[in-house]
Design a protein around this motif. Structure first.
Motif, mmCIF file in Angstrom:
data_model
loop_
_atom_site.group_PDB
_atom_site.id
_atom_site.type_symbol
_atom_site.label_atom_id
_atom_site.label_comp_id
_atom_site.label_asym_id
_atom_site.label_seq_id
_atom_site.Cartn_x
_atom_site.Cartn_y
_atom_site.Cartn_z
ATOM 1 N N SER A 42 0.822 -1.220 0.000
ATOM 2 C CA SER A 42 0.000 0.000 0.000
ATOM 3 C C SER A 42 0.853 1.266 0.000
ATOM 4 O O SER A 42 0.363 2.370 -0.139
ATOM 5 C CB SER A 42 -0.872 0.012 1.258
ATOM 6 N N LEU A 43 2.187 1.093 0.166
ATOM 7 C CA LEU A 43 3.050 2.292 0.262
ATOM 8 C C LEU A 43 3.407 2.835 -1.114
ATOM 9 O O LEU A 43 3.554 2.061 -2.064
ATOM 10 C CB LEU A 43 4.354 1.939 0.997
ATOM 11 N N ASP A 44 3.613 4.155 -1.197
ATOM 12 C CA ASP A 44 4.113 4.690 -2.470
ATOM 13 C C ASP A 44 5.636 4.623 -2.443
ATOM 14 O O ASP A 44 6.240 4.262 -1.428
ATOM 15 C CB ASP A 44 3.612 6.129 -2.666
ATOM 16 N N LYS A 45 6.253 4.975 -3.543
ATOM 17 C CA LYS A 45 7.700 4.777 -3.721
ATOM 18 C C LYS A 45 8.477 5.437 -2.580
ATOM 19 O O LYS A 45 9.375 4.841 -1.990
ATOM 20 C CB LYS A 45 8.113 5.381 -5.069
ATOM 21 N N GLU A 46 8.085 6.658 -2.268
ATOM 22 C CA GLU A 46 8.760 7.443 -1.218
ATOM 23 C C GLU A 46 8.733 6.664 0.096
ATOM 24 O O GLU A 46 9.749 6.414 0.734
ATOM 25 C CB GLU A 46 8.025 8.778 -1.078
ATOM 26 N N ASP A 47 7.538 6.243 0.472
ATOM 27 C CA ASP A 47 7.386 5.559 1.764
ATOM 28 C C ASP A 47 8.077 4.198 1.764
ATOM 29 O O ASP A 47 8.585 3.749 2.783
ATOM 30 C CB ASP A 47 5.890 5.377 2.093
ATOM 31 N N LYS A 48 8.139 3.558 0.571
ATOM 32 C CA LYS A 48 8.821 2.260 0.510
ATOM 33 C C LYS A 48 10.295 2.441 0.887
ATOM 34 O O LYS A 48 10.871 1.642 1.624
ATOM 35 C CB LYS A 48 8.713 1.657 -0.898
ATOM 36 N N LEU A 49 10.883 3.538 0.394
ATOM 37 C CA LEU A 49 12.294 3.807 0.707
ATOM 38 C C LEU A 49 12.454 3.937 2.225
ATOM 39 O O LEU A 49 13.309 3.286 2.832
ATOM 40 C CB LEU A 49 12.744 5.099 0.015
ATOM 41 N N LYS A 114 7.069 -14.322 -5.191
ATOM 42 C CA LYS A 114 6.946 -13.234 -6.190
ATOM 43 C C LYS A 114 7.053 -11.881 -5.475
ATOM 44 O O LYS A 114 7.729 -10.962 -5.946
ATOM 45 C CB LYS A 114 5.620 -13.365 -6.928
ATOM 46 N N PHE A 115 6.452 -11.794 -4.296
ATOM 47 C CA PHE A 115 6.525 -10.545 -3.520
ATOM 48 C C PHE A 115 7.986 -10.217 -3.218
ATOM 49 O O PHE A 115 8.444 -9.082 -3.389
ATOM 50 C CB PHE A 115 5.735 -10.695 -2.214
ATOM 51 N N LEU A 116 8.776 -11.232 -2.833
ATOM 52 C CA LEU A 116 10.178 -10.991 -2.465
ATOM 53 C C LEU A 116 11.024 -10.657 -3.688
ATOM 54 O O LEU A 116 11.958 -9.859 -3.610
ATOM 55 C CB LEU A 116 10.749 -12.208 -1.724
ATOM 56 N N VAL A 117 10.673 -11.256 -4.844
ATOM 57 C CA VAL A 117 11.396 -10.914 -6.085
ATOM 58 C C VAL A 117 11.160 -9.438 -6.391
ATOM 59 O O VAL A 117 12.094 -8.678 -6.663
ATOM 60 C CB VAL A 117 10.909 -11.803 -7.253
ATOM 61 N N ASP A 118 9.919 -9.017 -6.274
ATOM 62 C CA ASP A 118 9.607 -7.601 -6.558
ATOM 63 C C ASP A 118 10.200 -6.683 -5.484
ATOM 64 O O ASP A 118 10.640 -5.574 -5.781
ATOM 65 C CB ASP A 118 8.089 -7.407 -6.637
ATOM 66 N N LEU A 119 10.260 -7.184 -4.236
ATOM 67 C CA LEU A 119 10.858 -6.378 -3.164
ATOM 68 C C LEU A 119 12.331 -6.121 -3.488
ATOM 69 O O LEU A 119 12.832 -5.000 -3.380
ATOM 70 C CB LEU A 119 10.738 -7.126 -1.829
ATOM 71 N N ARG A 120 13.023 -7.166 -3.958
ATOM 72 C CA ARG A 120 14.444 -6.971 -4.298
ATOM 73 C C ARG A 120 14.582 -6.017 -5.475
ATOM 74 O O ARG A 120 15.536 -5.225 -5.541
ATOM 75 C CB ARG A 120 15.136 -8.297 -4.608
ATOM 76 N N ALA A 121 13.631 -6.063 -6.402
ATOM 77 C CA ALA A 121 13.686 -5.118 -7.536
ATOM 78 C C ALA A 121 13.634 -3.691 -6.992
ATOM 79 O O ALA A 121 14.398 -2.819 -7.412
ATOM 80 C CB ALA A 121 12.545 -5.385 -8.506
ATOM 81 N N ASP A 122 12.794 -3.461 -5.988
ATOM 82 C CA ASP A 122 12.711 -2.126 -5.372
ATOM 83 C C ASP A 122 14.038 -1.769 -4.694
ATOM 84 O O ASP A 122 14.545 -0.663 -4.829
ATOM 85 C CB ASP A 122 11.603 -2.084 -4.305
ATOM 86 N N VAL A 123 14.622 -2.756 -3.992
ATOM 87 C CA VAL A 123 15.888 -2.506 -3.283
ATOM 88 C C VAL A 123 16.987 -2.176 -4.290
ATOM 89 O O VAL A 123 17.758 -1.236 -4.110
ATOM 90 C CB VAL A 123 16.277 -3.741 -2.432
ATOM 91 N N LEU A 124 17.015 -2.927 -5.408
ATOM 92 C CA LEU A 124 18.039 -2.664 -6.441
ATOM 93 C C LEU A 124 17.868 -1.275 -7.029
ATOM 94 O O LEU A 124 18.834 -0.571 -7.317
ATOM 95 C CB LEU A 124 17.956 -3.726 -7.548
ATOM 96 N N GLU A 125 16.608 -0.855 -7.159
ATOM 97 C CA GLU A 125 16.355 0.472 -7.727
ATOM 98 C C GLU A 125 16.824 1.557 -6.768
ATOM 99 O O GLU A 125 17.443 2.534 -7.163
ATOM 100 C CB GLU A 125 14.868 0.600 -8.035
ATOM 101 N N ILE A 126 16.594 1.305 -5.470
ATOM 102 C CA ILE A 126 17.055 2.279 -4.455
ATOM 103 C C ILE A 126 18.572 2.390 -4.524
ATOM 104 O O ILE A 126 19.156 3.472 -4.515
ATOM 105 C CB ILE A 126 16.605 1.831 -3.038
ATOM 106 N N ILE A 127 19.239 1.245 -4.645
ATOM 107 C CA ILE A 127 20.708 1.251 -4.682
ATOM 108 C C ILE A 127 21.210 1.932 -5.959
ATOM 109 O O ILE A 127 22.073 2.795 -5.924
ATOM 110 C CB ILE A 127 21.244 -0.196 -4.585
ATOM 111 N N SER A 128 20.605 1.583 -7.095
ATOM 112 C CA SER A 128 21.143 2.139 -8.360
ATOM 113 C C SER A 128 20.798 3.623 -8.472
ATOM 114 O O SER A 128 21.568 4.399 -9.018
ATOM 115 C CB SER A 128 20.594 1.373 -9.556
ATOM 116 N N SER A 129 19.665 4.040 -7.908
ATOM 117 C CA SER A 129 19.319 5.464 -8.018
ATOM 118 C C SER A 129 19.991 6.263 -6.897
ATOM 119 O O SER A 129 19.783 7.455 -6.762
ATOM 120 C CB SER A 129 17.806 5.626 -7.893
ATOM 121 N N LYS A 130 20.788 5.560 -6.070
ATOM 122 C CA LYS A 130 21.497 6.219 -4.964
ATOM 123 C C LYS A 130 20.535 7.031 -4.096
ATOM 124 O O LYS A 130 20.890 8.032 -3.498
ATOM 125 C CB LYS A 130 22.624 7.131 -5.488
#
Ligand SMILES: CC(C)(COP(=O)(O)OP(=O)(O)O)[C@@H](O)C(=O)NCCC(N)=O
Length: 460
Positions: A42-49, A114-130
């Motif tokens: 339910s969180l948006d991108k900002e809150d996920k970070l 599938k949830f954890l695969v997508d969770l890691r995708a979010d984590v990778l995006e946080i890392i790559s977008s610094k």
């Protein structure tokens, strides 16, 4: 809000059981996992970070406890081995992040993997977008990657051959995911799974109907030197009876579909698995090669031309004679205007329309492209990501092909050049080790010849 996050985390991320009770502890209720997944969704991108930062920082490894155990281990160095092993095991357990248990429990609920695969995708995006510099996020990524690598190891994956008889849902998905040579329509798709073609995907029981990585293969007489002959619109759908016309398998597209599985090396395993399958279907087949695009070559070349123009080193790229031809064909004065003219020709692909320019530029672009693939590095490995992928697999940089992709994209991205990374089966493991450990690229005589032509002309 923040308090909501802390409250949820404190409730659903169960504390790590003590070392003594670690195996006896009843698992927390499934509702914890479901609540975590629902809340996160339910969180948006900002809150996920913010949420993932909190999770990784406040619910990770108990650093204080670990340092105490480390000290204890030092103290026991003179003790008997049994005691040392015991303390080592405590230390090993103490290094388990608190959230790791929650991730394990989530993997056991419906849709949890599938949830954890997508969770890691979010984590990778946080890392790559610094977006976040905290080292804890990297730790979270490391924990997720090691869990996913176990769950998606080859033995647990299913190899599926996709044909025209496959469910529409799968055919629709693979045509959506195809990133290298976009599928234009049903006719095109039918062709790519039809005679003299193979399409394979890895699937996983925890993610039904989801192709994790897709590989397209062409069965040909010899190793293809151009993509049009493989993906051209209309061609005879001839049968596969004439087996001695099938001597080679050409991998002309591979795409992984789950960003969260990056680094799990599914593509590499899929290629090796498909090769084994084809060898048993066609025992006499001895040639296995990719026909790969060279994304980034044109833009790299334009950067190089600008740099050489600034340094007034045009003569290091083209010979006197070659520059003369370019000046004549473009009506530009020698020196920086000629370099600028050439840069513009490449940026607009104008050069392709002139017969004379094309034959002048062929040797130039081929040796520049060979250098781009073989000489340009990033942290010691091939700069070009597709080259890096196949070289990690142990393929040989085997042949550069002129006029291999005459589509607008092919000309724009790589001046129409394509490359075969060839899999010599009894050499791939040796080549892969050479590349990964010593950063040595295994290349053919043709490629090495082009590279030495570049080095001679640019006095590198
Ligand atoms: C080339 C691919 C399939 C490699 O995936 P894989 O073997 O899983 O490597 P990795 O992502 O685990 O590093 C992947 O990087 C990809 O889909 N790239 C974009 C499309 C392409 N073929 O370049």
């Amino acid at each position: 809000g923040v308090t909501g996050m802390e409250e949820i985390l404190a409730r659903v991320v169960a504390p790590l059981p003590t070392y003594e009770t670690r195996d006896k502890y009843p698992p927390p209720p499934e509702s914890n996992s479901l609540e975590f997944m629902h809340f996160y969704g339910s969180l948006d991108k900002e809150d996920k970070l913010g949420f993932l930062t909190k999770l990784s920082q406040d619910f990770g490894v108990d650093h204080k406890g670990v340092s105490e155990l480390a000290l204890r281990l030092l103290d026991t160095q003179l003790r008997d081995l049994a005691t040392i092993l015991q303390v080592e095991d405590r230390l090993r357990y103490g290094l388990t992040p608190r959230y790791k248990q929650l991730l394990n429990h989530i993997s056991r609920v419906e849709g949890g993997v599938k949830f954890l695969v997508d969770l890691r995708a979010d984590v990778l995006e946080i890392i790559s977008s610094k977006a976040s510099e905290t080292p804890h996020i990297r730790d979270l990524n490391g924990t997720l990657k090691s869990l996913l690598s176990e769950w998606f190891s080859v033995g647990l994956l299913r190899l599926e051959r996709i044909t025209w008889q496959s469910p529409c849902e799968i055919l629709q998905r693979i045509s959506q995911y195809e990133a290298v040579h976009p599928i234009r329509n049903w006719t095109d798709l039918k062709r790519r799974v039809g005679p003299h073609r193979r399409c394979y995907a890895f699937t996983h029981a925890a993610m039904p109907g989801e192709p994790l990585v897709v590989l397209y293969v062409a069965l040909t007489e010899d190793i293809s030197d151009n993509i049009q002959s493989i993906v051209r619109e209309f061609a005879t759908l001839d049968s596969e009876e004439d087996v001695n016309k099938i001597n080679a398998a050409i991998f002309y597209s591979i795409s992984s579909t789950q960003a969260g599985l990056q680094g799990v090396e599914l593509g590499n395993y899929l290629i090796k698995r498909v090769v084994r399958g084809l060898q048993s279907e066609f025992p006499h087949m001895a040639q296995f090669s990719s026909l790969s695009p060279i994304p980034g070559f044109s833009s790299w070349l334009q950067g190089l031309l600008s740099q050489y123009k600034k340094e007034g080193r045009g003569s290091d790229l083209l010979s006197e004679q070659e520059w003369k031809e370019v000046e004549q064909a473009t009506g530009s004065a020698p020196g920086s205007t000629a370099i600028e003219a050439l840069r513009k020709l490449i940026a607009t692909s104008e050069w392709m329309r002139s017969e004379r320019l094309t034959c002048v530029l062929e040797p130039v672009l081929m040796r520049l492209c060979a250098w781009y693939l073989y000489g340009e590095k990033r942290r010691g490995y091939a700069l070009n990501p597709v080259a890096n992928f196949h070289l990690q697999n142990g393929a040989t940089m085997w042949r550069l092909n002129w006029n291999a992709d005459t589509s607008p994209r092919g000309v724009e991205n790589s001046c129409g050049v394509m490359v075969n990374y060839r899999y010599f089966l009894n050499e791939t493991s040796k080549n892969s080790t050479l590349y990964l450990q010593n950063k040595v690229i295994t290349a053919s005589e043709q490629v090495l010849g082009l590279v030495s032509q570049f080095q001679k002309s640019s006095k590198l």
